[in-house]
Design an enzyme around this catalytic site. Sequence first.
Site, mmCIF file in Angstrom:
data_model
loop_
_atom_site.group_PDB
_atom_site.id
_atom_site.type_symbol
_atom_site.label_atom_id
_atom_site.label_comp_id
_atom_site.label_asym_id
_atom_site.label_seq_id
_atom_site.Cartn_x
_atom_site.Cartn_y
_atom_site.Cartn_z
ATOM 1 N N GLY A 106 0.907 -1.398 -0.233
ATOM 2 C CA GLY A 106 -0.288 0.126 -0.121
ATOM 3 C C GLY A 106 0.673 1.741 0.091
ATOM 4 O O GLY A 106 2.292 1.147 0.359
ATOM 5 N N CYS A 107 0.047 2.367 -0.798
ATOM 6 C CA CYS A 107 1.974 3.732 -0.315
ATOM 7 C C CYS A 107 1.500 4.101 0.415
ATOM 8 O O CYS A 107 2.910 4.296 1.110
ATOM 9 C CB CYS A 107 0.148 4.438 -1.015
ATOM 10 S SG CYS A 107 -1.528 5.210 -0.530
ATOM 11 N N TYR A 108 0.937 4.146 1.420
ATOM 12 C CA TYR A 108 0.854 4.815 3.148
ATOM 13 C C TYR A 108 1.723 3.744 3.283
ATOM 14 O O TYR A 108 3.207 4.360 4.793
ATOM 15 C CB TYR A 108 -0.573 4.452 4.329
ATOM 16 C CG TYR A 108 -1.153 6.089 3.936
ATOM 17 C CD1 TYR A 108 -0.558 7.312 3.961
ATOM 18 C CD2 TYR A 108 -2.665 5.270 3.576
ATOM 19 C CE1 TYR A 108 -2.096 8.665 3.801
ATOM 20 C CE2 TYR A 108 -3.449 6.599 2.631
ATOM 21 C CZ TYR A 108 -3.121 7.918 3.097
ATOM 22 O OH TYR A 108 -4.430 9.235 2.894
ATOM 23 N N PRO A 109 1.567 1.955 3.580
ATOM 24 C CA PRO A 109 2.840 1.509 4.570
ATOM 25 C C PRO A 109 4.025 1.483 3.617
ATOM 26 O O PRO A 109 4.931 1.348 4.715
ATOM 27 C CB PRO A 109 1.966 0.146 3.973
ATOM 28 C CG PRO A 109 0.803 0.008 4.292
ATOM 29 C CD PRO A 109 0.008 1.799 3.022
ATOM 30 N N THR A 110 4.178 1.851 2.076
ATOM 31 C CA THR A 110 5.216 2.185 1.893
ATOM 32 C C THR A 110 5.763 3.189 2.677
ATOM 33 O O THR A 110 7.487 2.817 3.106
ATOM 34 C CB THR A 110 4.806 2.399 0.572
ATOM 35 O OG1 THR A 110 4.518 1.294 -0.381
ATOM 36 C CG2 THR A 110 7.082 2.352 -0.100
#
Length: 311
Positions: free
Chosen positions: A114-118
Site C-alpha cells: 500500500g502507499c501509506y505502508p510503503t
Amino acid sequence: MVKIFVDGEYGTTGLQICSRLAKRNDIELLSLSKTEYRNTDLRIDFLRAADIAILCLPDNAAREVIQYLEGYATRIIDSSTANRTAQGWIYGFAELTKGQRKQIISAQRVSNPGCYPTGAISLIRPLREAGLLADDYPITINAVSGYTGGGHKLTTRMEDASHPDAIHASYFLYNLTMRHKHIPEIMVYSQLSKVPVFTPGVGRFPQGMIICVPLHLRLMERKADISAIHDIFRTHYDDQNVIDIASEEDVLSTEWIHAEELSQTDQMKLYITGSDKDQIINLVAVLDNLGKGAAGAAIQNLDLMLGSLKI
C-alpha cells in the site's frame, strides 16, 4: 514475448500501469475492451494465458480471481490488500530488507504494498533492524495523500464541484476509528507488536504523499542522535537506487518538505529532521501515491519478476 494481463485495467491504478506497459516492446500486453471485460469466462481465459497477471481489483474480487488461477502457471502481482500479510505471498517492497529483491525475482505470488505502508515501513524498519526501536514503541504515523489514492470515486468527488457528494475541503482527515486496513501490513513489516496511532489525510492535489513518524530519542533502546540515525538509514538503503536519504546538510538548508515533491516519479525520499538538544526527531517519507505507492511499485516488481524469466 512474455504475456502480461492487467485485471482491473480501467481503474485508477490499472490505467496507470497499462499506460506505461503499452509503451514497451519487451512484453505482450493482453487487453480486453470494456465490453469484453464484463465476460467473466473471457477474463479468466486471459488470466490463465498470461505469464504474469497484475490484479488491480477490490479485495474480494482479487481473492476470487486467485481461486481461478489455482493449478495454473500464471504468476501474480496483487495490488489489493487481500494478501499483503498472507502465507505464501512475497511482499513487493524490494528495499524492505536485505534479500527482499531476490525473493521477489523468483516469487510466484507478490503482494504489492500500500502507499501509506510503503512510507511508514521505510521509516520504521531500519530502526527496528538496528535494535534502536523496541517492538512495542508507541508509534504515531501522520500522513497526507493525493486524492487519486482513493480511486475513481474520490477523484470525482474532489474534481467535480457539481457532484452531489462533492468534497470542497482543501484537506481532511479520515480513519477516525484508528482501524485502517493498512495497519496489519504496517505492523508485520515494521516488526511492531503494538498497534500504531495512524492518522491518514487527503489533500487537494492529485498525486503525491508525505508520511511522518515522530519519535523521542530518550525512548530509544540505546543512546542515539540524529547523525547516528542518518548512518543507520544510509547503511540500510545502501544497495538500491529507489530510496534517497536527504543528507544532514540538505535537511538543515531545507525550508519545507512538501507532499508533491516526487509527484510523477517512482522514487521515494526520506528526511530525518529534529533536534538533538530536545531529544526529538521526525522521520519523513515523500513519494507519489500512484508511483512508488502503487503503479510504479507494480512495474518495479514486474521488472524484477521478468528478470527471472529472461535468465
